[in-house]
Design an enzyme around this catalytic site. Sequence first.
Site, short mmCIF file in Angstrom:
data_model
loop_
_atom_site.label_atom_id
_atom_site.label_comp_id
_atom_site.label_asym_id
_atom_site.label_seq_id
_atom_site.Cartn_x
_atom_site.Cartn_y
_atom_site.Cartn_z
N TYR A 1 45.58 13.07 81.98
CA TYR A 1 45.50 14.52 81.98
C TYR A 1 44.03 14.92 82.13
O TYR A 1 43.12 14.10 82.02
CB TYR A 1 45.99 15.08 80.63
CG TYR A 1 47.48 15.13 80.42
CD1 TYR A 1 48.31 15.81 81.30
CD2 TYR A 1 48.05 14.56 79.28
CE1 TYR A 1 49.68 15.90 81.05
CE2 TYR A 1 49.41 14.66 79.03
CZ TYR A 1 50.22 15.32 79.92
OH TYR A 1 51.56 15.42 79.67
N ASN B 1 53.16 20.89 83.70
CA ASN B 1 53.62 19.80 82.85
C ASN B 1 54.90 20.19 82.13
O ASN B 1 54.89 21.14 81.34
CB ASN B 1 52.55 19.46 81.81
CG ASN B 1 52.88 18.19 81.05
OD1 ASN B 1 52.70 17.09 81.59
ND2 ASN B 1 53.40 18.32 79.85
N GLU B 2 55.97 19.49 82.45
CA GLU B 2 57.28 19.79 81.83
C GLU B 2 57.51 21.30 81.80
O GLU B 2 57.90 21.86 80.78
CB GLU B 2 57.34 19.22 80.40
CG GLU B 2 57.45 17.72 80.36
CD GLU B 2 57.79 17.21 78.95
OE1 GLU B 2 57.54 17.91 77.97
OE2 GLU B 2 58.31 16.08 78.86
N GLU C 1 56.73 9.91 82.27
CA GLU C 1 56.30 9.60 80.90
C GLU C 1 57.40 8.78 80.26
O GLU C 1 58.46 9.31 79.91
CB GLU C 1 56.09 10.87 80.07
CG GLU C 1 54.87 11.67 80.45
CD GLU C 1 54.70 12.91 79.58
OE1 GLU C 1 55.21 12.92 78.43
OE2 GLU C 1 54.09 13.87 80.05
N TYR D 1 49.64 6.10 68.86
CA TYR D 1 50.91 6.24 69.57
C TYR D 1 51.79 4.99 69.51
O TYR D 1 52.79 4.88 70.19
CB TYR D 1 50.66 6.65 71.03
CG TYR D 1 51.66 7.64 71.57
CD1 TYR D 1 51.49 9.00 71.40
CD2 TYR D 1 52.79 7.21 72.26
CE1 TYR D 1 52.41 9.91 71.89
CE2 TYR D 1 53.73 8.12 72.75
CZ TYR D 1 53.52 9.47 72.56
OH TYR D 1 54.44 10.37 73.05
N GLU E 1 49.76 16.87 72.67
CA GLU E 1 49.31 16.89 71.26
C GLU E 1 47.82 17.22 71.19
O GLU E 1 47.10 16.77 70.31
CB GLU E 1 49.60 15.54 70.58
CG GLU E 1 51.05 15.27 70.37
CD GLU E 1 51.84 15.01 71.65
OE1 GLU E 1 52.68 15.87 71.99
OE2 GLU E 1 51.63 13.98 72.30
C1 GLA Z 1 55.83 15.50 76.60
C2 GLA Z 1 54.51 16.02 77.14
C3 GLA Z 1 53.36 15.12 76.78
C4 GLA Z 1 53.43 14.75 75.31
C5 GLA Z 1 54.76 14.09 75.02
C6 GLA Z 1 54.94 13.69 73.59
O1 GLA Z 1 56.32 14.53 77.38
O2 GLA Z 1 54.57 16.15 78.54
O3 GLA Z 1 52.16 15.80 77.06
O4 GLA Z 1 53.29 15.90 74.55
O5 GLA Z 1 55.78 15.00 75.29
O6 GLA Z 1 53.94 12.85 73.17
#
Ligand code: GLA
Length: 604
Positions: free
Chosen positions: A53, A158-159, A235, A302, A100
């Site tokens: 990122y 992102n998402e 991811e 993590y 996060e």
């Molecule tokens: C999602 C987000 C990431 C991160 C993960 C959890 O996938 O895209 O940036 O926050 O959740 O760690």
Amino acid sequence: MPALTTTTDGFLLHGAPFRIISGAMHYFRIHPDQWADRLRKARLMGLNTAETYVPWNLHQPEPDGPLVLDGLLDLPRYLRLAQEEGLQVLLRPGPYICAEWDGGGLPSWLTSDPGIKLRSSDPRFTAAIDRFLDLLLPPLLPHMAASGGPVIAVQVENEYGAYGDDTAYLRHLADGFRDRGVEELLFTCDQANAEHLAAGGLPGVLATATFGSRVTDSLDRLRAHQPQGPLMCAEFWIGWFDHWGEPHHGRDAADAAADLERILAAGASVNIYMFHGGTNFGFTNGANHDHAYAPIVTSYDYDAPLTEWGDPGPKYHAFREVIARHAPVPEEPAPTPGPKLPYTEVELTSRTPLLAHLDELAERVHAEQPPTMEELGMRSGYVLYRTALPAAGDGLLHFEGGVGDRAQVFVDGAPVGVLERERHEESLPVRALRAGAVLDVLVENMGGVNYGPRIGASKGLLGTVRFDGTPLVGWDCHLLALNDVGQVPDAGTEVPGSASGQVPDTAPASSPDAHGPVFYRGEFTVDAPADTFLALPGWTKGQAWVNGFHLGRYWNRGPQRTLYIPAPVLRTGRNELVLLELHGTTSARAALTATPDLGYEKAH
Ligand code: GLA
């Protein structure tokens, strides 16, 4: 023509079949002197690509720029190092990154404007993005594959499907990359369900999915959404992050490896999230806010294949074996754990009470009503709000709207209680022994929400403060950014009992020295710098710095019990540890230990 192109079921890189086997690693969570080491270890596990990122909030701390691109933020250097290691790069410049990370990477100067609709085609939001991309992309273009660099693909948002469905906004972003010269493959990523993929996708842009388990179902849903093209898990969650006060998260290596095997056996590409998590140094951690506010701890280990301190963990070896079944893995031996500093005790020999030295440490702003931290221009850190209580006697102190995020309350210097956003606390009984007693409220920003609709939620005092119904007005706000602990005056006060390692509680309870916030300072000697972990048994909650490098927050609430000190922060010879302890300590010592403790005893 982008270097990376798609076929009906895969990728081509420069025209040859290519499967992305990538690992996430955030340069901004790793000491820059360790970037090369981490990238090498990524390649040795069998990864051919590194993903990162880009944190907008750190790169553009002020709305008018300039772009910060040095030290921990020297992204061009990181990209050069990745290329030297033979790795491709997936770049995820957000501008929203979740991760996060404080505010999900959105700068607080932006999120604090309630008039701006975040992550939308609101022209005020897209204008801010445009300015950022104008600054960011020129120094990155030489590192794109089109210019011979390692970046082979760039993610849009992102998402986004978990948040909104403003396709015009996604289009603005994609066009924004193209208009500024990005020729590489663009992609979106969304949680692997039909609604998210539909809302977060963009016609003509590759859709990818995020998931940690149920591999077959997840890939099937991605395939249903996108009948042709490469399958990619953008991811693959192989571990998880921790909140303060909750159990430490772990995931069994064999279980994660079995899912990696399923992904690769399905012919899909993958980005392991995280390959190496690193650390939320300083004030950079984010927070969740679902039913309650929940800040992220300092470690972003993590439970990743490469630990926070750069050693291969069980997943490293398990994943390497899985990858070797599907792709060539370097013949060089797998890395072994790095050296650690021998156990060292640090005596904290001087103490400087915060409340007694406010004027030396903090800029002061006067306001009738307590402003929020954003209104005070504070991106992170603490604000000490000070006013007077109007009358003597018992009363209820009520904070309208609560506090963001944790407030320690003092009357005439004596601690009278703590209010936490996490616990929805808004009121506190207090006793003023005299009219005009000094009320101090020390508020800590514990990290900006990084996911969901509460991104940008304010910090500091959030509304009127009343004492038995009477609004308190006339506040001195002391801004404690704590950017430079070199400014902390050395009061030279010996820590009582430091020789015995115990602080006798001799000060009267009403003295701020007894339980109030205090800076402690101590020195220690290092023969040969190596990684180590700061353990603070007997200490309560605060911040730690080594040689001016801000390690981050500590808190005996756990699960994290030690803070990672990267070797490059240390020097041969004399080193300095500074702590801001907010409550009190039963010990005048800290320890540097070779054994990290992220809360393993609670792992599940
Ligand atoms: C999602 C987000 C990431 C991160 C993960 C959890 O996938 O895209 O940036 O926050 O959740 O760690």
